[in-house]
Write a protein that holds these residues in place. Structure first.
Motif, PDB file in Angstrom:
ATOM      1  N   GLY A   1      91.142  39.675  75.877  1.00  0.00           N
ATOM      2  CA  GLY A   1      92.353  39.754  76.687  1.00  0.00           C
ATOM      3  C   GLY A   1      92.150  39.171  78.073  1.00  0.00           C
ATOM      4  O   GLY A   1      93.031  38.476  78.608  1.00  0.00           O
ATOM      5  N   LYS A   2      91.003  39.425  78.661  1.00  0.00           N
ATOM      6  CA  LYS A   2      90.707  38.880  79.994  1.00  0.00           C
ATOM      7  C   LYS A   2      90.591  37.355  79.937  1.00  0.00           C
ATOM      8  O   LYS A   2      91.081  36.648  80.835  1.00  0.00           O
ATOM      9  CB  LYS A   2      89.422  39.492  80.537  1.00  0.00           C
ATOM     10  N   LEU A   3      89.951  36.843  78.889  1.00  0.00           N
ATOM     11  CA  LEU A   3      89.843  35.384  78.741  1.00  0.00           C
ATOM     12  C   LEU A   3      91.213  34.760  78.526  1.00  0.00           C
ATOM     13  O   LEU A   3      91.501  33.675  79.045  1.00  0.00           O
ATOM     14  CB  LEU A   3      88.916  35.049  77.567  1.00  0.00           C
ATOM     15  N   LEU A   4      92.073  35.447  77.767  1.00  0.00           N
ATOM     16  CA  LEU A   4      93.437  34.955  77.566  1.00  0.00           C
ATOM     17  C   LEU A   4      94.186  34.933  78.895  1.00  0.00           C
ATOM     18  O   LEU A   4      94.935  33.979  79.178  1.00  0.00           O
ATOM     19  CB  LEU A   4      94.178  35.834  76.555  1.00  0.00           C
ATOM     20  N   SER A   5      93.989  35.947  79.720  1.00  0.00           N
ATOM     21  CA  SER A   5      94.640  35.989  81.035  1.00  0.00           C
ATOM     22  C   SER A   5      94.188  34.823  81.904  1.00  0.00           C
ATOM     23  O   SER A   5      94.997  34.194  82.603  1.00  0.00           O
ATOM     24  CB  SER A   5      94.328  37.320  81.737  1.00  0.00           C
ATOM     25  N   VAL A   6      92.895  34.512  81.861  1.00  0.00           N
ATOM     26  CA  VAL A   6      92.377  33.368  82.618  1.00  0.00           C
ATOM     27  C   VAL A   6      93.011  32.079  82.123  1.00  0.00           C
ATOM     28  O   VAL A   6      93.422  31.212  82.914  1.00  0.00           O
ATOM     29  CB  VAL A   6      90.839  33.292  82.499  1.00  0.00           C
ATOM     30  N   PHE A   7      93.118  31.944  80.796  1.00  0.00           N
ATOM     31  CA  PHE A   7      93.736  30.748  80.211  1.00  0.00           C
ATOM     32  C   PHE A   7      95.185  30.609  80.659  1.00  0.00           C
ATOM     33  O   PHE A   7      95.641  29.515  81.012  1.00  0.00           O
ATOM     34  CB  PHE A   7      93.653  30.837  78.687  1.00  0.00           C
ATOM     35  N   ILE A   8      95.912  31.729  80.663  1.00  0.00           N
ATOM     36  CA  ILE A   8      97.314  31.701  81.094  1.00  0.00           C
ATOM     37  C   ILE A   8      97.417  31.239  82.541  1.00  0.00           C
ATOM     38  O   ILE A   8      98.271  30.409  82.888  1.00  0.00           O
ATOM     39  CB  ILE A   8      97.963  33.095  80.931  1.00  0.00           C
ATOM     40  N   MET A   9      96.552  31.759  83.391  1.00  0.00           N
ATOM     41  CA  MET A   9      96.613  31.402  84.801  1.00  0.00           C
ATOM     42  C   MET A   9      96.277  29.929  85.029  1.00  0.00           C
ATOM     43  O   MET A   9      96.982  29.222  85.745  1.00  0.00           O
ATOM     44  CB  MET A   9      95.661  32.287  85.609  1.00  0.00           C
ATOM     45  N   VAL A  10      95.220  29.445  84.399  1.00  0.00           N
ATOM     46  CA  VAL A  10      94.781  28.065  84.622  1.00  0.00           C
ATOM     47  C   VAL A  10      95.805  27.070  84.084  1.00  0.00           C
ATOM     48  O   VAL A  10      96.267  26.168  84.804  1.00  0.00           O
ATOM     49  CB  VAL A  10      93.401  27.820  83.972  1.00  0.00           C
ATOM     50  N   VAL A  11      96.170  27.221  82.818  1.00  0.00           N
ATOM     51  CA  VAL A  11      97.101  26.270  82.199  1.00  0.00           C
ATOM     52  C   VAL A  11      98.518  26.472  82.741  1.00  0.00           C
ATOM     53  O   VAL A  11      99.224  25.511  83.046  1.00  0.00           O
ATOM     54  CB  VAL A  11      97.093  26.415  80.663  1.00  0.00           C
ATOM     55  N   GLY A  12      98.932  27.718  82.863  1.00  0.00           N
ATOM     56  CA  GLY A  12     100.282  28.005  83.329  1.00  0.00           C
ATOM     57  C   GLY A  12     100.539  27.502  84.736  1.00  0.00           C
ATOM     58  O   GLY A  12     101.594  26.915  85.010  1.00  0.00           O
ATOM     59  N   VAL A  13      99.589  27.732  85.632  1.00  0.00           N
ATOM     60  CA  VAL A  13      99.758  27.260  87.010  1.00  0.00           C
ATOM     61  C   VAL A  13      99.838  25.732  87.039  1.00  0.00           C
ATOM     62  O   VAL A  13     100.647  25.153  87.778  1.00  0.00           O
ATOM     63  CB  VAL A  13      98.609  27.762  87.898  1.00  0.00           C
ATOM     64  N   ALA A  14      99.018  25.074  86.216  1.00  0.00           N
ATOM     65  CA  ALA A  14      99.047  23.611  86.171  1.00  0.00           C
ATOM     66  C   ALA A  14     100.413  23.115  85.708  1.00  0.00           C
ATOM     67  O   ALA A  14     100.974  22.174  86.281  1.00  0.00           O
ATOM     68  CB  ALA A  14      97.953  23.100  85.238  1.00  0.00           C
TER      69      ALA A  14
END
Length: 259
Positions: A195-208
């Motif tokens: 879940g934490k890794l998914l959150s990181v993925f959301i932040m990195v890709v989503g912000v981009a």
């Protein structure tokens, strides 16, 4: 068979009014299918939904098969983003009865078909000045929305019980948007390592994706028109000459003769 193939090719690739109406019909179907997949992602599977999934699946397979059949470059067609999205959707529909709907979130990828079809882009560029001026912003918005709803459905599948329903899906959407915007209220969190890794993925890709949308909205509006001399592909909508090499341009526009 050759006549059928020729007819299909004229509908998918042609420039006639009939071909454009056919492609807009496909886009209407795509729009209905993506809305259906989003709205049913949080609902319990029923015989009605299973039947509707099968109907949508048949039409998607027929459309996909037709595009592959008439393609002159099968490898290139298979590598198109919307073809890959359709393949994933079909696989998710086939696996659904075996996997208890755990692949339902993948069907939201159908959203990529709405705007990334080559001939749809050609039609919109030719017929809509608004689309030509705001193409990058529209594409960026579609990419961001598809990302949000795919991740929302994924979070819902991984985090919430099957009976969480609409409320659970709204919570998943709320978590996705809060994470994407790095707001981080903390009232809904994913505590596992995955879940934490998914959150990181959301932040990195989503912000981009969000930054890309903001950039296209606030940058000066330009239209796509490739200069025949130097190849510059972006110009002001009323440009007469290429800013880079000075070549005369012939950008299609309705113009403005007032005043």
């Amino acid at each position: 068979m050759d006549d059928l193939r020729s007819t299909l090719k004229s509908l998918y690739d042609g420039r006639s009014a009939r071909a454009r109406r056919f492609r807009y019909g496909l886009i209407l179907f795509d729009s209905i299918s993506i809305v259906y997949f989003i709205t049913t992602a949080a609902l319990t599977a029923t015989p009605l939904f299973v039947t509707l999934n099968a109907i949508f699946g048949v039409f998607i397979v027929l459309d996909l098969a037709a595009r592959l059949w008439i393609s002159t470059n099968l490898r290139k067609e298979l590598m198109r983003i919307y073809t890959l999205a359709d393949l994933v959707v079909v696989i998710s529909l086939v696996l659904a009865p075996l996997m208890a709907e755990s692949f339902a979130f993948l069907r939201v990828l159908r959203g990529l078909r709405l705007i990334h079809a080559y001939h749809l882009l050609y039609d919109l560029r030719r017929e809509s000045m608004f689309f030509r001026k705001h193409e990058d912003a529209i594409l960026a918005a579609v990419n961001l929305l598809v990302f949000i709803f795919v991740i929302t459905s994924l979070v819902f599948v991984l985090t919430f019980d099957g009976d969480a329903g609409i409320a659970g899906y709204v919570d998943a959407l709320y978590f996705t948007v809060a994470t994407l915007t790095t707001t981080g209220f903390g009232d809904i969190t994913l505590t596992t390592t995955g879940g934490k890794l998914l959150s990181v993925f959301i932040m990195v890709v989503g912000v981009a994706l969000f930054v890309q949308l903001a950039r296209t909205i606030f940058q000066p509006a330009k239209v796509k028109h490739t200069c025949p001399e130097c190849g510059l592909s972006r110009h002001e909508s009323d440009a007469v000459h290429c800013k880079h090499c000075g070549t005369t341009l012939k950008i299609e526009t309705k113009g403005d003769t007032s005043g």
